[in-house]
Design a protein around this motif. Structure first.
Motif, PDB file in Angstrom:
ATOM      1  N   GLY A 174       1.578   6.988  -6.480  1.00 35.14           N
ATOM      2  CA  GLY A 174       0.413   7.800  -6.928  1.00 35.14           C
ATOM      3  C   GLY A 174      -0.516   6.910  -7.463  1.00 35.14           C
ATOM      4  O   GLY A 174      -1.608   7.244  -8.441  1.00 35.14           O
ATOM      5  N   LEU A 175      -0.578   5.497  -7.072  1.00 33.53           N
ATOM      6  CA  LEU A 175      -1.398   4.348  -7.693  1.00 33.53           C
ATOM      7  C   LEU A 175      -2.261   3.885  -6.948  1.00 33.53           C
ATOM      8  O   LEU A 175      -2.077   3.916  -5.511  1.00 33.53           O
ATOM      9  N   LYS A 197       0.722  -1.120   0.011  1.00 32.81           N
ATOM     10  CA  LYS A 197      -0.183  -0.100   0.066  1.00 32.81           C
ATOM     11  C   LYS A 197       0.869   1.319  -0.093  1.00 32.81           C
ATOM     12  O   LYS A 197       0.818   2.261  -0.710  1.00 32.81           O
ATOM     13  N   ARG A 198       1.843   1.258   0.796  1.00 33.13           N
ATOM     14  CA  ARG A 198       2.877   2.191   0.764  1.00 33.13           C
ATOM     15  C   ARG A 198       3.651   2.622  -0.406  1.00 33.13           C
ATOM     16  O   ARG A 198       3.957   3.834  -1.050  1.00 33.13           O
ATOM     17  N   LEU A 199       4.066   1.644  -1.135  1.00 27.79           N
ATOM     18  CA  LEU A 199       4.799   1.718  -2.589  1.00 27.79           C
ATOM     19  C   LEU A 199       3.625   2.161  -3.438  1.00 27.79           C
ATOM     20  O   LEU A 199       4.020   3.132  -4.291  1.00 27.79           O
ATOM     21  N   THR A 235       7.993  -0.600  10.251  1.00 25.91           N
ATOM     22  CA  THR A 235       6.877  -1.499   9.865  1.00 25.91           C
ATOM     23  C   THR A 235       7.310  -2.845  10.066  1.00 25.91           C
ATOM     24  O   THR A 235       6.369  -3.477  10.857  1.00 25.91           O
ATOM     25  N   ARG A 236       8.503  -3.276   9.787  1.00 26.22           N
ATOM     26  CA  ARG A 236       8.621  -4.778  10.099  1.00 26.22           C
ATOM     27  C   ARG A 236       8.807  -5.055  11.605  1.00 26.22           C
ATOM     28  O   ARG A 236       8.515  -5.950  12.060  1.00 26.22           O
ATOM     29  N   GLN A 237       9.237  -4.092  12.220  1.00 27.51           N
ATOM     30  CA  GLN A 237       9.315  -4.223  13.702  1.00 27.51           C
ATOM     31  C   GLN A 237       7.987  -4.544  14.082  1.00 27.51           C
ATOM     32  O   GLN A 237       8.129  -5.380  15.093  1.00 27.51           O
ATOM     33  N   TRP A 256      13.386   3.436  -3.958  1.00 32.19           N
ATOM     34  CA  TRP A 256      12.074   3.292  -2.981  1.00 32.19           C
ATOM     35  C   TRP A 256      12.845   2.671  -1.863  1.00 32.19           C
ATOM     36  O   TRP A 256      12.439   3.144  -0.518  1.00 32.19           O
ATOM     37  N   VAL A 257      13.146   1.802  -1.861  1.00 37.88           N
ATOM     38  CA  VAL A 257      13.695   0.759  -0.794  1.00 37.88           C
ATOM     39  C   VAL A 257      14.807   1.638   0.101  1.00 37.88           C
ATOM     40  O   VAL A 257      14.966   1.605   1.168  1.00 37.88           O
TER      41      VAL A 257
END
Length: 268
Positions: free
Chosen positions: A74-75, A67-69, A253-255, A240-241
């Protein structure tokens, strides 16, 4: 007769042209994806990366990533659920644009897809029954014929256990719940499973279960996977990463999903 032959040739030419056009339309590159307004994302159920919430919606670390990506591009995110083994096939069949499902980077998969730079670490860990192993001084004491170690059948973790603990009594279970019960009730000295499950068991049953090893038995890196040949998309994903790792969004987020049990209320 010549008229009929010509008509058939015209029809065949039209059909071939339509087939080529359809194929080209399906083979979306980075610009096509952006222009479409949606990002088609392939995922597979594997808690806590991807799972069903009480309301039936998909949640987990990879769902947040997806969702963040999409938002940053903008998609609109369009999530497509597949069996794990079908993800790469679906990607190369152009049913989806990207796989975001905690996929480990390895040479065999890299022959079929392009991976982004790694965004996380994963692997196989070990949880021990505290009462049965409290006097053990090293992992070698788990490598004895009288030791019972549990695994989930037909998994990478089961292969790792068989390879590293060849003299030990390996017990395969059909589900995580069955293996967990056996560990808690003292029927197993240890359980070997995909991280973060061993750590979750220690969090869930403090005093009964612990994670005695500082490092996982097997480690690998996770990456985003896209079709080969689209360097623009891959370049964007790498950027992005880097950006979302630097601003701590990916680590935080992973934490939340991989190191705590705070999310459990959403699925129970």
């Amino acid at each position: 007769m010549q008229v009929i032959i010509r008509a058939i040739l015209v029809v065949c030419t039209v059909l071939v042209s339509l087939s080529v056009i359809a194929s080209e339309e399906q083979a979306r590159n980075f610009d096509d994806i952006v222009a479409s307004g949606e990002l088609r994302i392939g995922v597979s159920i594997f808690p806590p990366w991807v799972m069903r919430a009480k309301d039936g919606q998909l949640i987990g670390s990879e769902i947040d990533m997806a969702k963040r990506l999409a938002a940053d591009m903008g998609l609109k995110p369009e999530l497509a659920l597949y069996e794990w083994k079908a993800l790469i096939t679906a990607l190369n069949a152009k049913e989806i644009d990207i796989i975001i499902s905690g996929m480990g980077i390895n040479p065999a998969r890299a022959m079929q897809v392009n991976f982004s730079r790694p965004y996380g670490d994963a692997g196989v860990g070990l949880a021990a029954n505290t009462a049965l192993t409290s006097t053990f001084k090293s992992m070698d004491e788990l490598k004895q014929p009288n030791i019972n170690i549990g695994v989930i059948a037909n998994t990478v973790s089961a292969d790792v256990a068989t390879r590293l603990f060849s003299r030990t009594n390996i017990k395969a279970f059909a589900t995580e719940d069955e293996a967990q019960d056996a560990l808690i009730n003292g029927k197993l000295h240890a359980f070997i499973g995909a991280n973060p499950l061993p750590a979750f068991l220690a969090l869930k049953y403090p005093g009964k279960v612990d994670v005695p090893l500082e490092k996982p038995l097997l480690s690998f890196k996770e990456g985003l996977a896209v079709r080969k040949g689209d360097s623009d998309f891959l370049n964007y994903l790498n950027a992005w990463v880097v950006s979302r790792s630097a601003d701590a969004w990916i680590p935080s987020t992973r934490q939340y999903w991989l190191e705590t049990l705070e999310w459990q209320e959403q699925v129970q």
